[in-house]
Motif scaffolding. Structure first.
Motif, PDB file in Angstrom:
ATOM      1  N   LYS A   3      24.602  -2.126   0.439  1.00 46.83           N
ATOM      2  CA  LYS A   3      25.251  -0.900   0.889  1.00 46.83           C
ATOM      3  C   LYS A   3      24.642   0.293   0.176  1.00 46.83           C
ATOM      4  O   LYS A   3      24.083   0.159  -0.910  1.00 46.83           O
ATOM      5  CB  LYS A   3      26.759  -0.955   0.606  1.00 46.83           C
ATOM      6  N   LYS A   4      24.775   1.451   0.817  1.00 49.74           N
ATOM      7  CA  LYS A   4      24.311   2.688   0.204  1.00 49.74           C
ATOM      8  C   LYS A   4      25.403   3.739   0.340  1.00 49.74           C
ATOM      9  O   LYS A   4      26.254   3.662   1.228  1.00 49.74           O
ATOM     10  CB  LYS A   4      23.010   3.152   0.840  1.00 49.74           C
ATOM     11  N   TYR A   5      25.375   4.690  -0.587  1.00 46.04           N
ATOM     12  CA  TYR A   5      26.292   5.821  -0.494  1.00 46.04           C
ATOM     13  C   TYR A   5      25.773   6.777   0.563  1.00 46.04           C
ATOM     14  O   TYR A   5      24.588   7.124   0.582  1.00 46.04           O
ATOM     15  CB  TYR A   5      26.384   6.567  -1.827  1.00 46.04           C
ATOM     16  N   VAL A   6      26.669   7.187   1.453  1.00 50.08           N
ATOM     17  CA  VAL A   6      26.324   8.132   2.504  1.00 50.08           C
ATOM     18  C   VAL A   6      27.386   9.220   2.523  1.00 50.08           C
ATOM     19  O   VAL A   6      28.579   8.931   2.604  1.00 50.08           O
ATOM     20  CB  VAL A   6      26.251   7.446   3.891  1.00 50.08           C
ATOM     21  N   LEU A   7      26.951  10.453   2.404  1.00 48.98           N
ATOM     22  CA  LEU A   7      27.843  11.604   2.519  1.00 48.98           C
ATOM     23  C   LEU A   7      27.838  12.012   3.983  1.00 48.98           C
ATOM     24  O   LEU A   7      26.775  12.269   4.553  1.00 48.98           O
ATOM     25  CB  LEU A   7      27.333  12.744   1.638  1.00 48.98           C
ATOM     26  N   VAL A   8      29.011  12.024   4.608  1.00 47.28           N
ATOM     27  CA  VAL A   8      29.125  12.377   6.022  1.00 47.28           C
ATOM     28  C   VAL A   8      29.920  13.664   6.127  1.00 47.28           C
ATOM     29  O   VAL A   8      31.047  13.757   5.643  1.00 47.28           O
ATOM     30  CB  VAL A   8      29.804  11.254   6.835  1.00 47.28           C
ATOM     31  N   GLN A  40      30.548   4.065   1.647  1.00 38.13           N
ATOM     32  CA  GLN A  40      29.671   2.996   1.180  1.00 38.13           C
ATOM     33  C   GLN A  40      29.386   2.141   2.413  1.00 38.13           C
ATOM     34  O   GLN A  40      30.257   1.397   2.859  1.00 38.13           O
ATOM     35  CB  GLN A  40      30.343   2.163   0.101  1.00 38.13           C
ATOM     36  N   LEU A  41      28.182   2.258   2.969  1.00 37.41           N
ATOM     37  CA  LEU A  41      27.891   1.652   4.255  1.00 37.41           C
ATOM     38  C   LEU A  41      26.661   0.751   4.205  1.00 37.41           C
ATOM     39  O   LEU A  41      25.660   1.092   3.587  1.00 37.41           O
ATOM     40  CB  LEU A  41      27.627   2.738   5.307  1.00 37.41           C
ATOM     41  N   SER A  42      26.768  -0.360   4.907  1.00 35.56           N
ATOM     42  CA  SER A  42      25.579  -1.160   5.199  1.00 35.56           C
ATOM     43  C   SER A  42      24.911  -0.523   6.418  1.00 35.56           C
ATOM     44  O   SER A  42      25.494   0.349   7.072  1.00 35.56           O
ATOM     45  CB  SER A  42      25.975  -2.610   5.508  1.00 35.56           C
ATOM     46  N   GLU A  43      23.717  -0.977   6.765  1.00 34.82           N
ATOM     47  CA  GLU A  43      23.044  -0.438   7.949  1.00 34.82           C
ATOM     48  C   GLU A  43      23.867  -0.712   9.211  1.00 34.82           C
ATOM     49  O   GLU A  43      23.969   0.143  10.088  1.00 34.82           O
ATOM     50  CB  GLU A  43      21.642  -1.046   8.084  1.00 34.82           C
ATOM     51  N   GLY A  70      22.049   7.171  -2.042  1.00 34.08           N
ATOM     52  CA  GLY A  70      21.361   6.118  -2.781  1.00 34.08           C
ATOM     53  C   GLY A  70      22.127   4.815  -2.710  1.00 34.08           C
ATOM     54  O   GLY A  70      23.208   4.741  -2.129  1.00 34.08           O
ATOM     55  N   PRO A  71      21.574   3.761  -3.303  1.00 30.70           N
ATOM     56  CA  PRO A  71      22.216   2.446  -3.231  1.00 30.70           C
ATOM     57  C   PRO A  71      23.514   2.393  -4.027  1.00 30.70           C
ATOM     58  O   PRO A  71      23.678   3.099  -5.020  1.00 30.70           O
ATOM     59  CB  PRO A  71      21.166   1.515  -3.833  1.00 30.70           C
ATOM     60  N   VAL A  72      24.421   1.565  -3.546  1.00 33.27           N
ATOM     61  CA  VAL A  72      25.646   1.287  -4.299  1.00 33.27           C
ATOM     62  C   VAL A  72      25.252   0.275  -5.361  1.00 33.27           C
ATOM     63  O   VAL A  72      24.804  -0.822  -5.056  1.00 33.27           O
ATOM     64  CB  VAL A  72      26.744   0.718  -3.376  1.00 33.27           C
ATOM     65  N   ASN A  73      25.379   0.674  -6.620  1.00 32.11           N
ATOM     66  CA  ASN A  73      25.018  -0.219  -7.722  1.00 32.11           C
ATOM     67  C   ASN A  73      25.851   0.130  -8.938  1.00 32.11           C
ATOM     68  O   ASN A  73      26.890   0.766  -8.817  1.00 32.11           O
ATOM     69  CB  ASN A  73      23.507  -0.147  -8.021  1.00 32.11           C
ATOM     70  N   ARG A  80      26.282  11.063 -10.399  1.00 31.63           N
ATOM     71  CA  ARG A  80      25.367  11.600  -9.398  1.00 31.63           C
ATOM     72  C   ARG A  80      25.876  12.891  -8.771  1.00 31.63           C
ATOM     73  O   ARG A  80      25.119  13.587  -8.114  1.00 31.63           O
ATOM     74  CB  ARG A  80      25.163  10.596  -8.270  1.00 31.63           C
ATOM     75  N   ILE A  81      27.178  13.162  -8.914  1.00 35.87           N
ATOM     76  CA  ILE A  81      27.794  14.310  -8.242  1.00 35.87           C
ATOM     77  C   ILE A  81      28.171  15.351  -9.279  1.00 35.87           C
ATOM     78  O   ILE A  81      28.823  15.042 -10.278  1.00 35.87           O
ATOM     79  CB  ILE A  81      29.047  13.869  -7.460  1.00 35.87           C
ATOM     80  N   SER A  82      27.761  16.586  -9.035  1.00 35.42           N
ATOM     81  CA  SER A  82      28.201  17.684  -9.894  1.00 35.42           C
ATOM     82  C   SER A  82      28.959  18.686  -9.029  1.00 35.42           C
ATOM     83  O   SER A  82      28.754  18.760  -7.814  1.00 35.42           O
ATOM     84  CB  SER A  82      27.010  18.352 -10.580  1.00 35.42           C
TER      85      SER A  82
END
Length: 98
Positions: A3-8, A40-43, A70-73, A80-82
């Motif tokens: 999974k990867k983090y995706v901002l929508v 947090q989404l897979s393809e 980026g990847p969920v890890n 990562r967020i400010s």
């Protein structure tokens, strides 16, 4: 499947469609601002979400933007967020019960 983090983020010009997009997004991630979700989404999950949104949005007037963070890890997302103003406080998605 990793999974990867995706901002929508979405800009919907009609309130009725906006509510439908919001309800759809609630099933995929954390509502962090008015029209912004952190997912947090897979393809496969991303493809399903995009297909669901295709049926809702008006393609001439609306926009839904996907930003891959980026990847969920093990790296904490709050590193990562400010922010300017209120701090971002992530939900512990692993411990949520639906």
């Amino acid at each position: 499947m990793p999974k990867k983090y995706v901002l929508v983020s979405y800009d919907i010009s009609d309130d009725k469609r906006w509510r439908k997009v919001y309800k759809t997004m609630k099933g995929y991630g954390e509502h962090i601002q008015y029209s912004v979700f952190l997912c947090q989404l897979s393809e496969l999950q991303e493809a399903k979400l995009k297909a669901a949104l295709e049926d809702i949005v008006h393609h001439q007037d609306d926009q839904v933007m996907f930003v891959h963070i980026g990847p969920v890890n093990d790296i904490q997302l709050d590193k990562r967020i400010s922010t300017v103003g209120r701090d971002y406080i992530p939900l512990d998605l692993k411990n949520l019960i639906f």
